[in-house]
Design an enzyme around this catalytic site. Structure first.
Site, PDB file in Angstrom:
ATOM      1  N   LYS A 264      37.590 -59.904 -48.437  1.00 22.79           N
ATOM      2  CA  LYS A 264      36.973 -59.943 -47.300  1.00 22.79           C
ATOM      3  C   LYS A 264      37.547 -59.363 -46.139  1.00 22.79           C
ATOM      4  CE  LYS A 264      33.799 -63.441 -48.735  1.00 22.79           C
ATOM      5  NZ  LYS A 264      32.342 -62.859 -48.535  1.00 22.79           N
TER       6      LYS A 264
ATOM      7  N   TYR B  46      30.795 -70.951 -54.988  1.00 21.57           N
ATOM      8  CA  TYR B  46      30.648 -69.810 -55.344  1.00 21.57           C
ATOM      9  C   TYR B  46      31.643 -68.940 -55.705  1.00 21.57           C
ATOM     10  CZ  TYR B  46      28.671 -64.951 -55.473  1.00 21.57           C
ATOM     11  OH  TYR B  46      28.261 -63.739 -56.101  1.00 21.57           O
TER      12      TYR B  46
ATOM     13  N   ASP C 133      40.264 -70.170 -54.495  1.00 17.57           N
ATOM     14  CA  ASP C 133      39.435 -69.363 -53.895  1.00 17.57           C
ATOM     15  C   ASP C 133      39.503 -69.236 -52.591  1.00 17.57           C
ATOM     16  OD1 ASP C 133      36.286 -68.004 -54.874  1.00 17.57           O
ATOM     17  OD2 ASP C 133      37.610 -67.406 -53.417  1.00 17.57           O
TER      18      ASP C 133
END
Ligand code: KE4
Length: 425
Positions: A265, A142, A237
């Site tokens: 994050k 994802y 990623d």
């Protein structure tokens, strides 16, 4: 303070599913989500005044625990000068210098406001730089919810059974090739079948959105080699793994040098953030220098930068990675011991402060084997933990996160609770 139930009833009237991000809705584990009014250290305090030991850590950012005093003070100090200027500011420069220092493959970096923006922009940049249209991603990975990447996606998309989202034009989807993770033959075949057409390969080097899955030995090196061979860009990623698996992310631990890296994050210290960076010759294709456009009203926001800088400097000072891995191993060992005592086939992949729990006898190494996990049993385990005061991600297809605040009583108590929950299954 209204109860979680009262708040959820109001939310359902005005917010789709009552949540601002689908995976929070508890749809795959059942029941209604609780609302949180405060968080500190390893603990969430709900609107119903329950205290929960938190293994979601706001989906990764809270590596120092919630509301850490150093990060809180940094935000307060920045706030004295205002919330947003819409101009370059000193914090952005310091953040860029820290990122480049910790992640040597990043020679230049652009800040944005989410991991989705970071990966979406990295894909556009790869396409603009190579003048090719196709990209490769991996089933179950994802990368946020941009159209090109919401194909066979993990996290909430997989949780809710929509790995291929509605609303993505077939023309877009055709440019995204989805392959199985940990399968070098499939990757070689895809490049051979699409010579000169693949702009880039994007992957979660350690997967955290289909549960937690690590690469087979040699897999990442093989991905690096084939992308270099065909002139495609390798995009890591590391929105989730950056500064979590190691100070320099997975690429530091695995000694791989990607062409571009996406971050998010942790670098925002809990405030909205994203970043993408890499080789200067590629990054210089970005506006205002080059033809690839990317922008953002709040990119480099001073509060988010101040929070992220404080968090990164705390990581540099504490170097907590060995301690976090010890916490992860303590949790893994406790869950596996309880599962063995129960005769319950269970996998607990773990590296550092990331883990997940699959109720299956099959070693989990990709999307297909992750689906052999018993999601219904996971839902029962989730609620048995929650009833006892431990909050895991409300999905069998997410990773769990530990923070330095879990050290001591919190991890010990959580291991007891999770062991009891397994015994009760
Ligand atoms: P955001 O747009 O949510 O900031 O980042 C997207 C993203 C990109 N890349 C990776 C590897 C990610 O894990 C994410 C987002 N992670 C999910 C949790 N699996 C965010 C939680 C949510 O969607 O509510």
């Amino acid at each position: 303070m209204p109860s979680s139930d009262a708040l959820f009833a109001r939310a359902l009237q005005l917010i789709p599913g009552g949540v601002n991000s689908p995976v929070r809705a508890f749809r795959s584990v059942g029941g209604a989500p609780f609302f949180v009014k405060a968080a500190r250290g390893a603990t969430l305090i709900t609107a119903d005044d329950r205290e929960l030991i938190d293994f979601v850590c706001t989906w990764g950012p809270a590596i120092h625990g919630h509301n850490h005093p150093v990060i809180k003070a940094a935000i307060a100090a920045a706030l004295e000068n205002g919330t947003s200027f819409g101009t370059p500011n000193p914090y952005e420069v310091e953040m860029a210098e820290l990122i480049v220092k910790f992640v040597p493959s990043i020679q230049k970096v652009r800040m944005c406001n989410s991991g989705t923006e970071a990966t979406m922009s990295a894909i556009r940049l790869a396409r603009g730089f190579t003048r090719r249209d196709k990209i490769i991603k991996f089933a179950g990975c994802y990368h946020g919810h941009s159209d090109s990447l919401l194909i066979k996606a993990g996290s909430g998309a997989l949780t809710h059974g929509h790995p291929d989202s509605a609303g993505v034009p077939a023309a877009f989807a055709r440019e995204t090739i989805v392959l199985p993770y940990n399968d070098t033959a499939a990757l070689d075949a895809a490049f051979a079948a699409n010579p000169g057409q693949i702009a880039g390969v994007i992957l979660e080097a350690y997967c955290g959105n289909v549960g937690f899955i690590m690469p087979d030995p040699g897999y990442l090196a093989a991905v690096r080699a084939v992308t270099a061979q065909y002139g495609a860009l390798l995009i890591f990623d590391e929105v989730m793994t950056g500064f979590r698996i190691a100070q320099g992310g997975v690429q530091e631990r695995e000694h791989i040098v990607p062409d571009l890296t996406c971050l998010g994050k942790i670098i925002g210290g809990g405030l909205p953030v994203g970043a993408f960076g890499g080789r200067a010759d590629i990054m210089n294709y970005l506006a205002p220098l080059g033809p690839v456009y990317q922008a953002g009203t709040l990119s480099g926001n001073p509060l988010a930068m101040a929070a992220g800088i404080a968090g990164l400097r705390l990581l540099e000072a504490l170097n907590p990675y060995a301690r976090l891995d010890a916490l992860g191993r303590q949790l893994r060992d406790a869950v596996l011991a309880a599962a063995r005592a129960k005769g319950l086939p269970t996998q607990v992949p773990q590296c550092g402060s990331m883990f997940s729990i699959f109720f299956t006898a099959t070693p989990v190494r990709d999307y297909t084997t992750a689906l052999t996990g018993d999601a219904k049993l996971f839902a029962r385990f989730f609620h048995a933990c929650l009833a006892r005061g431990v909050y895991l991600a409300p999905s069998a297809y997410e990773a769990g996160f530990l923070s330095t605040a879990h050290e001591g009583p919190a991890i010990d108590r959580a291991c007891e609770i999770m062991s009891q929950a397994i015994a009760e299954l």
